[in-house]
Design an enzyme around this catalytic site. Sequence first.
Site, mmCIF file in Angstrom:
data_model
loop_
_atom_site.group_PDB
_atom_site.id
_atom_site.type_symbol
_atom_site.label_atom_id
_atom_site.label_comp_id
_atom_site.label_asym_id
_atom_site.label_seq_id
_atom_site.Cartn_x
_atom_site.Cartn_y
_atom_site.Cartn_z
ATOM 1 N N LYS A 84 0.801 -1.212 0.062
ATOM 2 C CA LYS A 84 -0.039 -0.014 -0.030
ATOM 3 C C LYS A 84 0.861 1.201 0.124
ATOM 4 O O LYS A 84 0.817 2.184 -0.784
ATOM 5 C CB LYS A 84 -0.819 -0.100 1.294
ATOM 6 C CG LYS A 84 -1.969 -1.033 0.977
ATOM 7 C CD LYS A 84 -3.042 -1.266 2.472
ATOM 8 C CE LYS A 84 -3.906 -2.269 2.243
ATOM 9 N NZ LYS A 84 -4.671 -2.844 3.338
ATOM 10 N N GLN B 151 -4.883 -1.626 9.255
ATOM 11 C CA GLN B 151 -4.782 -2.814 8.874
ATOM 12 C C GLN B 151 -5.362 -3.939 9.624
ATOM 13 O O GLN B 151 -5.128 -3.993 10.911
ATOM 14 C CB GLN B 151 -3.337 -3.068 8.412
ATOM 15 C CG GLN B 151 -2.885 -4.513 7.530
ATOM 16 C CD GLN B 151 -3.695 -4.599 6.465
ATOM 17 O OE1 GLN B 151 -3.689 -3.560 5.878
ATOM 18 N NE2 GLN B 151 -4.178 -5.834 5.947
ATOM 19 N N ASP C 173 -11.188 2.661 3.866
ATOM 20 C CA ASP C 173 -11.476 1.743 3.763
ATOM 21 C C ASP C 173 -13.155 1.338 3.694
ATOM 22 O O ASP C 173 -13.930 0.470 3.442
ATOM 23 C CB ASP C 173 -11.329 0.883 5.088
ATOM 24 C CG ASP C 173 -9.999 -0.180 4.918
ATOM 25 O OD1 ASP C 173 -9.944 -0.571 3.877
ATOM 26 O OD2 ASP C 173 -9.321 -0.291 5.883
HETATM 27 N N1 GUN Z 1 -7.183 -6.869 6.070
HETATM 28 C C1 GUN Z 1 -7.897 -7.674 5.000
HETATM 29 N N2 GUN Z 1 -8.517 -6.823 3.996
HETATM 30 C C2 GUN Z 1 -8.183 -5.418 4.658
HETATM 31 C C3 GUN Z 1 -8.827 -4.593 4.039
HETATM 32 O O1 GUN Z 1 -9.676 -4.228 3.025
HETATM 33 N N3 GUN Z 1 -8.504 -3.268 4.854
HETATM 34 C C4 GUN Z 1 -8.056 -3.434 5.976
HETATM 35 N N4 GUN Z 1 -7.992 -2.176 6.648
HETATM 36 N N5 GUN Z 1 -7.566 -4.470 6.743
HETATM 37 C C5 GUN Z 1 -7.712 -5.626 5.641
#
Ligand code: GUN
Length: 293
Positions: free
Chosen positions: A55, A99, A122
Amino acid sequence: MTARLIDGLAMASQIRAGLAEHALDMKTRQGGIVPGLAVILVGDDPASQVYVRNKNRVCEEVGFRSYSHTLPSSTTEIDLLTLINGLNNNPQVNGILIQLPLPEHLNERTVINAIDPIKDVDGFHPVNVGRQTTGLMSLAPCTPLGCMMILNEDLPDLGGKKALVVGRSNIVGKPMALMLIQSSCTVTVAHSRTQNLREECLAADILVAAIGRPAFIKGDWIKEGAVVIDVGINRITDPETGKHKLCGDVEFDVARERAAAITPVPGGVGPMTIACLMQNTMQATMMQNGWGW
Ligand code: GUN
């Protein structure tokens, strides 16, 4: 029929290129605005570390600022909430991503609720979930957004198509079902208690698999000519070579002989998720700079 492979890498690369151009234009012509994304990782889960690194890398590639916060797994809720509050009030930060999963002692809901909804790239905050549900402009979860982009490119008119979403998570299954409803699909959501999953699959023109179990959806459950979107990213050991490899939720080799189009793993939905995160960061930046929502 042998399915066309949907190239998520190529689609994602196009989206990133468009965003890089937009970001450059913003910086040079619109008052020097540079989108900023803060990514918080608590603990040392190896898979999460890889996701977070990717990311941050893509963020810089498209010309956004990236703020990385890596905290020990012993971090207290108060410390995490204090960090989020600081990022909410920092005008250089337009998007905040925490995350998941978080270490067990941290309450995921409390933490997500602390993010300012206008920075919630998100799309997990209840304000965004509510806005999405009622059809208002919102920040929407990245993985289902990526799946919808793939579907819209593949099937120009989704109206009236039978869509099956396998999985009911807040991150993928539920928002995916909502987006398919908004596109006028007839939507079924299947989960661990669903009976006759095979029959549900065989009736689906569009199948989105988001269960997190390797090859759980058997290839001969796929309707001839269906479009298959495989969200699963499962790490398995190849019985022949003994090496680790990634595999989706759908039994790919057999499904490929029945579907019209299918996303591979890796190289399908995964790259689209990160591209959509960048798109959400751009959208959040625009909303915070007077484009409204
Ligand atoms: N962990 C697995 N998928 C995601 C996601 O789309 N966003 C976040 N923040 N954590 C994750």
